[in-house]
Design an enzyme around this catalytic site. Structure first.
Site: not given
Ligand code: UFG
Length: 328
Positions: A32, A37, A73, A141, A145, A285
């Site tokens: 790492d 991390g 990872f 991103y 992948k 999103d």
């Molecule tokens: N959200 C909010 N407020 C915040 C943060 C997030 O409303 O402050 C919402 C986002 O809009 C989303 C949900 O909460 O609807 C989850 O958001 P996250 O950022 O926690 O996670 P994501 O679904 O965006 O992303 C995750 C992983 C990514 C991956 C993705 C796959 O973090 O690495 O899932 O779809 F690519």
């Protein structure tokens, strides 16, 4: 016992993986660069500070140890940042991964567990998403992948290189024993942000849009406990070590929760008032992302043990309280 290289073993999921590998009596070497991390998150095994960008250090690593398999990872994970800085994502997630793959081939280590993501699918065409769902990533991103997944197919054909790609939905929760958890800087994930608002480390949580086509208007995601996620890796590793063919699996609980439902669960678990701010939609999103993980359940005989959202939030809350104490 088999010796496993865990690249990115000091991160959120990698460190939990190391803990579970050690419990299962594997010999572990972590590689790492500590860019995101933490050294103190690595609960055992050997630690090698190094960077995948540096072929020479990778060469030395593979000459020094004889690995039975590799888990990878080490990647950047912020969707929004990847749109603004694609080069950073292709350099690390793609080009540096190729360094790792080529060093593995050169040293005849041909078993890899690869951290993939639901972001490879792009906008869902149907829900829940199974492995066959079309792959149309909408950000660098997800594309980085998906490119690696396709490269792995070619490496299998050409070099007999076996891999299991695990497509994570929303990894969440923390070590139930409270030793390790999520420590992203900056934090962008929903559950830790909500809990920071509950502990007072953050003023409020902003909901990114409430005009989605979902029952309460907020986005729905499939949250999977990090321990369950790592258990799936252990089962996938066993299959590779038993000389089974390459495979891909979607990993989630198969149940979606809206942002509001997650906030309500956090209020209940923490017993704190959580200040909410209504914000705009966040770019990229999808309204709803839910996994069909039946393939993993059947082929790996995987069964999530902590599928309950309350347990996921409770473990993350235990960790947040520990983080809060550190900052006092
Ligand atoms: N959200 C909010 N407020 C915040 C943060 C997030 O409303 O402050 C919402 C986002 O809009 C989303 C949900 O909460 O609807 C989850 O958001 P996250 O950022 O926690 O996670 P994501 O679904 O965006 O992303 C995750 C992983 C990514 C991956 C993705 C796959 O973090 O690495 O899932 O779809 F690519």
């Amino acid at each position: 016992m088999a010796k496993i290289l865990v690249v990115g073993g000091a991160g959120y999921i990698g460190s939990q993986m190391v803990k579970q590998l050690l419990k299962a009596n594997y010999e572990v070497v972590v590689f790492d660069n500590l860019s995101t991390g933490y050294r103190d998150a690595v609960m055992g095994g050997e630690f090698v500070l190094g960077d995948l960008a540096n072929r020479e250090s990778l060469k030395q690593l593979f000459e020094q140890y004889s690995f039975d398999g590799v888990m990878h990872f080490a990647s950047f994970i912020q969707v929004g940042e990847s749109v603004l800085k694609p080069s950073k994502y292709y350099r690390n997630n793609l080009s540096n991964t190729l360094n790792l793959l080529d060093e593995m081939v050169e040293h005849n280590v041909k078993k890899l567990i690869f951290s993939s993501t639901a972001a490879i699918f792009g906008e869902p065409q149907y829900i829940p998403l199974d492995e066959k769902h079309p792959k149309k990533p909408i950000n660098p991103y997800g594309l980085s992948k998906w490119m690696v997944e396709q490269i792995l197919q070619d490496y299998d054909s050409a070099y007999n290189f076996k891999s299991v790609c695990l497509r994570y939905f929303n990894a969440a929760g923390a070590d139930p024993e409270g030793e390790i958890g999520e420590r992203h800087l900056p934090e962008t994930h929903l559950i830790p942000l909500i809990l920071q608002a509950a502990s007072g480390r953050r003023e409020k949580i902003t909901i990114y849009g409430e005009d989605y086509e979902t029952p309460d208007g907020t986005c729905i995601r499939d949250y999977i406990h990090v321990v369950d996620l790592c258990n799936a890796h252990l089962l996938a590793l066993e299959q590779l070590l038993e000389e089974k063919p390459s495979a891909v699996y979607n990993l989630g609980n198969g149940e979606g929760f809206s942002v509001r439902q997650v906030i309500d669960t956090a209020k209940k678990i923490t017993n704190q008032n959580i200040k909410i701010d209504m914000g705009q939609r966040r770019e990229g999103d999808p309204a709803r992302l839910v996994a069909d993980s039946s393939h993993a359940k059947i082929a790996l005989q995987w069964q999530p043990r902590y599928a309950d959202l309350e347990k996921i939030v409770a473990d993350a809350w235990q960790w947040e309280q520990k983080m809060l104490l550190k900052t006092l």
